[in-house]
Enzyme design. Structure first.
Site, PDB file in Angstrom:
ATOM      1  CD  GLU A 167      -3.253  -1.148   1.920  1.00  0.00           C
ATOM      2  OE1 GLU A 167      -3.139  -0.257   2.702  1.00  0.00           O
ATOM      3  OE2 GLU A 167      -4.099  -1.722   2.037  1.00  0.00           O
ATOM      4  CD  GLU A 367      -3.992  -6.170   3.963  1.00  0.00           C
ATOM      5  OE1 GLU A 367      -4.723  -5.498   4.467  1.00  0.00           O
ATOM      6  OE2 GLU A 367      -2.566  -6.063   3.872  1.00  0.00           O
TER       7      GLU A 367
END
Ligand code: BGP
Length: 468
Positions: A167, A367
């Site tokens: 991320e 995720e």
């Protein structure tokens, strides 16, 4: 499109779960690991627990892997802690750190679980920050390159699926929340230099993986929050596109095409930003050809037009305004979790379609999950029907995306055991397995299978056919 049949998943689809070293391992000062910035950051989040014990996976990894196998996992995505491998500026490799990850990888493989390894998940070593200047300084690129090369050499004979940086987009968009903005005078400008340095690290990792790991594949991990326009008003559509650029597309375009896209280049010009791109940088970035996209997706957002000069009134964190670009607004069509995260399974299908249409690369979900306040009931169980409902709806939409033609190779939910949340301690539980600990008391750290464990087990053992 509405299909007449239930989704079919590819034959070799990988099913598992995900974690990050600093959120699951604990043992932060053991066996030679030195501190990471995120350790210090987690200590500022009182009344929540810090990461010193977390789920204590460092000492329970065998038991945890046995439970994964019992559930029927075919993959497990976890991260390596940089400061466990290279604890100091002398660059010496910590053999005890190598041993831990070797043990974990071997244990997974012995149980037919494919390791998917993230090289960097928010845990910058303190020594890199203090002695090299962290993300502010290009010496960090070389230090990162040295670290990832150790990982590829030590583990690459068994680990074939690699992920570069978790991320990056969120680290730039929420620099303050994740402590990335430390030492910046003017974050709005400095963040683009930091971002460029992270891009160089990502590129180095991709290149080194292909050089060192025989048959190795690697990709970035994008934090993805699909964005819908608030209405069919044309200005809202442009606002949604702006939001998409500023939170995701700038990064994904670079990973896939090896270039900064026109949108960000215009933005830099308009805002007088110098990202400090030096000769050779773009050649390096261009050379780094990724094999897939890893995607983290929990929720969706809605964007509306926001005129220049419009000012923020309140709710900056939940519904921020970016005058002249976009503002986020509530979505009246979806419910939210205890933490106000939108529950939106269709966002998953939307994201997969969007990324596939733009980049034509395989995708893996690294995720996705449901957080709740939970406790053990009098019967000794944790009944998490809300998580089962969430996961069923989300995974069904992945199946729909596969039927739409998207190339999806894996689903790894967040998380296998409860672990430390980025901002909400142990109170925000995501696991299929309950960990008997709280923010105030460590307790006995016993592993207790939640109802969702059994549900997920049936689903994945049937390769996505048994939904009940
Ligand atoms: C992702 C991070 C994870 C994890 C997850 C849930 O963005 O990659 O590290 O923390 O979000 O977030 P939180 O723990 O804040 O609920």
């Amino acid at each position: 499109m509405y299909y007449k049949t239930d989704p079919l998943f590819p034959e070799k689809f990988m099913w598992g779960a995900s974690s990050a070293a600093w959120q699951v391992e604990g043992a932060v000062s053991e066996d030679g690991r030195s501190p990471a910035i995120i350790d210090l950051n987690s200590r500022t989040k009182k009344p929540f627990a810090d990461n010193s014990i977390a789920a204590d996976h460092y000492h329970h990894y065998k038991e945890d892997v046995a439970l994964m196998a019992e559930c029927g996992f075919s993959s497990y995505r976890f991260s390596i802690s940089w400061s466990r491998i290279i604890p100091a500026s002398d660059g010496k490799v910590n053999q005890k750190g190598i041993r831990f990850y070797n043990n974990l990888i071997n244990e997974l493989i012995a149980h037919n679980i494919t390791p998917i390894v993230t090289l960097y998940h928010y845990d910058m070593p303190v020594w890199v920050n203090e002695q090299l200047g962290g993300w502010h300084d290009r010496r960090t690129v070389d230090a990162f390159d040295a670290y990832v090369r150790v990982c590829f050499k030590e583990f690459g004979d068994r680990v074939k699926y690699w992920l570069s940086i978790n991320e990056q987009n969120m680290q730039i968009c929420y620099g303050n929340w994740l402590g990335v903005d430390k030492g910046c005078d003017d974050w709005e400008k400095d963040k683009w230099r930091i971002n460029h340095i992270i891009n160089l690290c990502h590129a180095k990792a991709v290149i080194a993986c292909h050089e060192i790991v025989k048959g190795g594949k690697i990709g970035p991990v994008s934090g993805y929050v699909p964005i819908y326009p608030a209405s069919c008003k044309p200005e809202d559509q442009i606002a949604a596109m702006n939001a998409e650029e500023l939170t995701e597309k700038i990064w994904n375009d670079l990973y896939a095409h090896g270039e900064y896209n026109g949108f960000v280049q215009k933005l830099w010009k308009d805002q007088d930003v110098d990202p400090d791109i030096r000769p050779g940088d773009m050649e390096l970035i261009k050379k780094a050809k990724i094999d897939y996209f890893a995607l983290n997706c929990y929720r969706s957002n809605v964007a509306a037009d926001c005129k220049p000069g419009d000012t923020q009134v309140d709710l900056q964190f939940v519904y921020p305004k970016f005058p002249g670009m976009y503002q986020l607004v509530a979505n009246p069509y979806v419910k939210t979790t205890d933490w106000d995260w939108e529950i939106d399974p269709i966002a998953m299908r939307y994201m997969l379609r969007y990324v596939w249409d733009h980049y034509r690369l395989p995708m893996m979900i690294t995720e996705n999950g449901f957080a709740a306040h939970e406790s053990v009931t009098a019967d000794g169980h944790v009944h998490d029907q809300a998580r089962i409902d969430f996961l069923r709806d989300q995974i069904f939409q992945i199946g729909q995306a596969v039927m739409d033609g998207c190339d999806v190779i894996a689903y790894n939910l967040w998380s296998f055991t409860d672990l430390l949340s980025t901002g909400n301690g142990m109170a925000k539980r995501y696991g299929l397995v309950y960990i008997n600990t709280t923010d105030d008391d460590v307790l006995d750290l016993k592993r207790i299978k939640k109802d969702s464990f059994n549900w997920y087990s049936k689903l994945i053992r049937s390769n996505g056919r048994v939904w009940e």
